[in-house]
Scaffold this active site. Structure first.
Site, PDB file in Angstrom:
ATOM      1  N   SER A 144      14.159  75.443  67.881  1.00  0.00           N
ATOM      2  CA  SER A 144      14.692  74.058  67.374  1.00  0.00           C
ATOM      3  C   SER A 144      14.216  73.822  66.124  1.00  0.00           C
ATOM      4  CB  SER A 144      13.813  73.068  68.317  1.00  0.00           C
ATOM      5  OG  SER A 144      14.109  71.658  68.066  1.00  0.00           O
ATOM      6  N   TYR A 158       5.603  70.107  72.045  1.00  0.00           N
ATOM      7  CA  TYR A 158       6.876  70.747  71.973  1.00  0.00           C
ATOM      8  C   TYR A 158       7.140  71.515  70.468  1.00  0.00           C
ATOM      9  CZ  TYR A 158      12.005  71.284  71.844  1.00  0.00           C
ATOM     10  OH  TYR A 158      13.261  71.687  71.562  1.00  0.00           O
TER      11      TYR A 158
END
Length: 260
Positions: A144, A158
């Site tokens: 990401s 995350y």
């Protein structure tokens, strides 16, 4: 323009929805045999049936939790039984629950890192013999922009997991290069997935306004990036992170997009 991947076998973890489904759909349309894994049997079975109609390859699913070494070993055995081997492993499965750092629990951290980091490592480990035997093995990680490049409140665990995936990628790429297995990552920005419309038009508009291309990405666009990294033409690319974000990381401030 590119060598066909028709007939090759591709595994997509977390392939029943979201970005994983987009990746699986692109490979299925290109004629690959696709095996997707997930923890929701209904979603996985429905997706497999839907995608099986798109190309000449077979699409099937295996119920598996990537955070479990035993599940990954079973997944690898099942793929071998169905297709005789594997050419591409898309370690895509991931979770993104939100938790402020001040109140984040040990269980919150273990859950995210267990799925996103440990899960990716265990998946690649389980398929290593098959990837080496392929002679053209490809590993594609779904990381990401959050973590490796940007940050977002509530996602410190995350972000840490997605940055850790790139550390794994670089060393794995060095270790596996002798066997002609490449290891790369795709770093999506804001992508339209299931349930996003529930956030409301105003929220979606604000997201789009922060992206130079003025729109959210589509899951298939991440799939096409993965397809390129899996191609013969990308055989000299390894240990690299490909950002697919519509330019989202480029502006140094919102003012940079005013009038553009």
């Amino acid at each position: 323009m590119f060598t066909s991947v028709a007939g090759r076998t591709v595994v997509v973890t977390g392939g029943s929805k979201g970005i994983g489904k987009g990746i699986a759909r692109v490979f299925a349309t290109a004629g690959a045999n696709v095996v997707l894994s997930g923890r929701d049997v209904v979603a996985a079975a429905t997706t497999a049936q839907e995608l099986d109609e798109l190309g000449d390859g077979a699409v099937s699913f295996v119920l598996a939790d990537v955070a479990s070494a035993a599940d990954n070993a079973r997944l690898a055995r099942t793929v071998a039984e169905r297709h005789g081997g594997v050419d591409v492993v898309c370690a895509n499965a991931g979770i993104s629950p939100s938790a402020p750092l001040a109140t984040m629990t040990e269980a919150d951290i273990d859950e995210v890192l267990g799925t996103n980091v440990k899960g990716a490592i265990l998946t690649v480990q389980a398929f290593l013999p098959a990837l080496v035997a392929s002679g053209r093995g490809r590993v594609i990680l779904t990381s990401s922009i959050t973590g490796p490049i940007t940050g977002y409140p509530g996602w410190s665990h995350y972000g840490a997991s997605k940055a850790a995936m790139l550390g794994f990628m670089r060393t794995a790429a060095v270790e596996l290069a002798r066997d002609r297995v490449t290891v790369n990552a795709v770093l999506p920005g804001s992508v339209r997935t299931e349930g996003l419309d529930e956030l409301g038009a105003d929220y979606l508009s604000s997201m789009e306004a922060a992206i130079p291309l003025r729109r959210l990405g589509e899951v298939d666009e991440i799939g096409h990036a993965a397809l390129f990294l899996a191609s013969d033409e990308a055989s000299y690319i390894t240990g690299q992170a490909l950002v697919v974000d519509g330019g989202q990381i480029l502006p140094e401030s919102p003012a940079a997009l005013q009038g553009s």
